[in-house]
Design a protein around this motif. Structure first.
Motif, PDB file in Angstrom:
ATOM      1  N   MET A   1      -1.961   3.538   5.513  1.00 11.86           N
ATOM      2  CA  MET A   1      -1.782   3.014   4.161  1.00 11.86           C
ATOM      3  C   MET A   1      -2.165   4.159   3.231  1.00 11.86           C
ATOM      4  SD  MET A   1      -3.115  -0.936   4.119  1.00 11.86           S
ATOM      5  CE  MET A   1      -4.477  -0.847   5.264  1.00 11.86           C
ATOM      6  N   SER A   2      -1.188   4.663   2.506  1.00 13.47           N
ATOM      7  CA  SER A   2      -1.432   5.806   1.629  1.00 13.47           C
ATOM      8  C   SER A   2      -2.260   5.394   0.420  1.00 13.47           C
ATOM      9  CB  SER A   2      -0.100   6.398   1.161  1.00 13.47           C
ATOM     10  OG  SER A   2       0.537   5.493   0.269  1.00 13.47           O
ATOM     11  N   LYS A   3      -2.751   6.390  -0.281  1.00 14.36           N
ATOM     12  CA  LYS A   3      -3.555   6.150  -1.488  1.00 14.36           C
ATOM     13  C   LYS A   3      -2.752   5.346  -2.516  1.00 14.36           C
ATOM     14  CE  LYS A   3      -6.639   8.763  -4.494  1.00 14.36           C
ATOM     15  NZ  LYS A   3      -7.155  10.086  -4.812  1.00 14.36           N
ATOM     16  N   SER A   4      -1.459   5.677  -2.677  1.00 12.75           N
ATOM     17  CA  SER A   4      -0.640   4.938  -3.653  1.00 12.75           C
ATOM     18  C   SER A   4      -0.380   3.508  -3.187  1.00 12.75           C
ATOM     19  CB  SER A   4       0.678   5.663  -3.930  1.00 12.75           C
ATOM     20  OG  SER A   4       1.504   5.680  -2.782  1.00 12.75           O
ATOM     21  N   GLU A   5      -0.246   3.294  -1.874  1.00 13.25           N
ATOM     22  CA  GLU A   5      -0.072   1.938  -1.372  1.00 13.25           C
ATOM     23  C   GLU A   5      -1.341   1.122  -1.605  1.00 13.25           C
ATOM     24  OE1 GLU A   5       3.160   1.916   2.154  1.00 13.25           O
ATOM     25  OE2 GLU A   5       1.283   2.949   2.640  1.00 13.25           O
ATOM     26  N   ILE A   6      -2.487   1.723  -1.332  1.00 11.83           N
ATOM     27  CA  ILE A   6      -3.756   1.024  -1.554  1.00 11.83           C
ATOM     28  C   ILE A   6      -3.941   0.709  -3.039  1.00 11.83           C
ATOM     29  CG2 ILE A   6      -6.275   1.302  -1.454  1.00 11.83           C
ATOM     30  CD1 ILE A   6      -5.809   2.759   1.254  1.00 11.83           C
ATOM     31  N   ALA A   7      -3.393   1.552  -3.903  1.00 16.29           N
ATOM     32  CA  ALA A   7      -3.472   1.312  -5.348  1.00 16.29           C
ATOM     33  C   ALA A   7      -2.544   0.176  -5.786  1.00 16.29           C
ATOM     34  CB  ALA A   7      -3.150   2.590  -6.110  1.00 16.29           C
ATOM     35  N   GLY A   8      -1.715  -0.340  -4.865  1.00 21.44           N
ATOM     36  CA  GLY A   8      -0.855  -1.480  -5.206  1.00 21.44           C
ATOM     37  C   GLY A   8       0.597  -1.331  -4.818  1.00 21.44           C
ATOM     38  N   ASP A   9       1.045  -0.101  -4.564  1.00 19.72           N
ATOM     39  CA  ASP A   9       2.458   0.103  -4.208  1.00 19.72           C
ATOM     40  C   ASP A   9       2.855  -0.595  -2.904  1.00 19.72           C
ATOM     41  OD1 ASP A   9       2.950   1.549  -6.485  1.00 19.72           O
ATOM     42  OD2 ASP A   9       2.953   3.514  -5.499  1.00 19.72           O
ATOM     43  N   ILE A  10       1.882  -0.900  -2.052  1.00 20.63           N
ATOM     44  CA  ILE A  10       2.191  -1.544  -0.774  1.00 20.63           C
ATOM     45  C   ILE A  10       2.894  -2.888  -0.994  1.00 20.63           C
ATOM     46  CG2 ILE A  10       0.020  -2.812  -0.463  1.00 20.63           C
ATOM     47  CD1 ILE A  10       0.171  -1.801   2.525  1.00 20.63           C
ATOM     48  N   PHE A  11       2.599  -3.542  -2.124  1.00 20.13           N
ATOM     49  CA  PHE A  11       3.193  -4.843  -2.398  1.00 20.13           C
ATOM     50  C   PHE A  11       4.639  -4.736  -2.891  1.00 20.13           C
ATOM     51  CE2 PHE A  11      -1.436  -5.541  -2.827  1.00 20.13           C
ATOM     52  CZ  PHE A  11      -1.583  -6.392  -1.738  1.00 20.13           C
ATOM     53  N   LYS A  12       5.166  -3.515  -2.973  1.00 21.97           N
ATOM     54  CA  LYS A  12       6.575  -3.295  -3.311  1.00 21.97           C
ATOM     55  C   LYS A  12       7.434  -3.134  -2.053  1.00 21.97           C
ATOM     56  CE  LYS A  12       5.298  -0.901  -7.564  1.00 21.97           C
ATOM     57  NZ  LYS A  12       5.243   0.414  -8.231  1.00 21.97           N
ATOM     58  N   ARG A  13       6.778  -3.121  -0.882  1.00 17.10           N
ATOM     59  CA  ARG A  13       7.506  -2.913   0.370  1.00 17.10           C
ATOM     60  C   ARG A  13       8.403  -4.110   0.699  1.00 17.10           C
ATOM     61  NH1 ARG A  13       3.236  -0.415   4.666  1.00 17.10           N
ATOM     62  NH2 ARG A  13       4.327  -1.945   5.931  1.00 17.10           N
TER      63      ARG A  13
ATOM     64  N   ASP B   1     -11.445 -15.888  -8.418  1.00 17.36           N
ATOM     65  CA  ASP B   1     -10.602 -15.758  -9.607  1.00 17.36           C
ATOM     66  C   ASP B   1      -9.406 -14.870  -9.300  1.00 17.36           C
ATOM     67  OD1 ASP B   1     -12.198 -17.373 -11.221  1.00 17.36           O
ATOM     68  OD2 ASP B   1     -13.484 -15.681 -11.797  1.00 17.36           O
ATOM     69  N   GLY B   2      -9.308 -14.407  -8.049  1.00 12.90           N
ATOM     70  CA  GLY B   2      -8.239 -13.520  -7.604  1.00 12.90           C
ATOM     71  C   GLY B   2      -8.823 -12.246  -7.019  1.00 12.90           C
ATOM     72  N   TYR B   3      -8.087 -11.639  -6.105  1.00 14.92           N
ATOM     73  CA  TYR B   3      -8.581 -10.421  -5.467  1.00 14.92           C
ATOM     74  C   TYR B   3      -7.460  -9.692  -4.734  1.00 14.92           C
ATOM     75  CZ  TYR B   3      -8.422 -13.364  -1.297  1.00 14.92           C
ATOM     76  OH  TYR B   3      -8.007 -14.195  -0.304  1.00 14.92           O
ATOM     77  N   THR B   4      -7.754  -8.435  -4.399  1.00 19.97           N
ATOM     78  CA  THR B   4      -6.932  -7.627  -3.508  1.00 19.97           C
ATOM     79  C   THR B   4      -7.878  -7.058  -2.470  1.00 19.97           C
ATOM     80  OG1 THR B   4      -5.417  -7.035  -5.306  1.00 19.97           O
ATOM     81  CG2 THR B   4      -5.361  -5.648  -3.340  1.00 19.97           C
ATOM     82  N   LYS B   5      -7.480  -7.156  -1.195  1.00 21.39           N
ATOM     83  CA  LYS B   5      -8.357  -6.695  -0.118  1.00 21.39           C
ATOM     84  C   LYS B   5      -7.561  -6.013   0.984  1.00 21.39           C
ATOM     85  CE  LYS B   5      -8.107 -10.904   2.696  1.00 21.39           C
ATOM     86  NZ  LYS B   5      -8.813 -12.031   3.279  1.00 21.39           N
ATOM     87  N   ILE B   6      -8.264  -5.181   1.731  1.00 23.62           N
ATOM     88  CA  ILE B   6      -7.785  -4.673   3.014  1.00 23.62           C
ATOM     89  C   ILE B   6      -8.483  -5.532   4.056  1.00 23.62           C
ATOM     90  CG2 ILE B   6      -7.841  -2.733   4.634  1.00 23.62           C
ATOM     91  CD1 ILE B   6      -7.804  -0.877   2.177  1.00 23.62           C
TER      92      ILE B   6
END
Length: 158
Positions: free
Chosen positions: A41-53, A142-147
């Motif tokens: 998981m690249s730095k940009s994916e961890i920053a949120g781009d992974i959810f564009k896959r 209230d919402g979250y993003t996690k690995i």
């Protein structure tokens, strides 16, 4: 005893195949070797781009709550999975054991975990938590993003 050239080549070939088998395998054998790669998981994916896959799974509950899940690795026996997950606000009472052992590292948001004995743990962005499969309690966010990393020794992960 003398050996002709053809017999010598046959003997050397047989000896080489015995010692080197796969190195000198028949080139007409079209079997591709099975290659397994690390899942990054690249730095940009961890920053949120992974959810564009394209393989991102979007689920919407009956109440309209959305979750986003991208699996980075699912083991062959389907008992180990890792990935990234984003969820909107929600509250859940977990009255039956959690069912899987899960490690989570929160990137954004957080969760309040109230165990069945009433003890409270607040997990915020930057924190990590491991929930054992036997855990019961209340999950409030209230919402979250996690690995996440999940291990389920008793049953395959769907």
């Amino acid at each position: 005893m003398t050996m002709n050239k053809t017999a010598l080549v046959t003997l050397i070939t047989a000896f080489s195949l015995t010692l080197c088998g796969p190195i000198l395998a028949d080139p007409s054998d079209n079997k591709e070797p099975s290659v397994v790669y690390p899942q990054v998981m690249s730095k940009s994916e961890i920053a949120g781009d992974i959810f564009k896959r394209d393989d991102m799974i979007l689920e919407t509950s009956e109440t309209g709550r959305k979750t986003y899940d991208v699996v980075s690795l699912l083991s062959q026996d389907k008992k180990f999975v890792s990935g990234m997950y984003r969820a909107e606000a929600g509250r859940f009472e977990i009255t039956e054991p959690y069912g899987v052992d899960e490690y989570m590292h929160f990137l954004q948001g957080g969760v309040t975990l109230t165990s069945s004995d009433g003890s409270v743990q607040v997990i915020k962005a930057g924190d990590s938590v491991t929930i054992p499969k036997e855990w019961t309690g209340v999950w409030d966010t209230d919402g979250y993003t996690k690995i996440y990393v999940i291990y389920s020794p008793d049953a395959p992960i769907e």
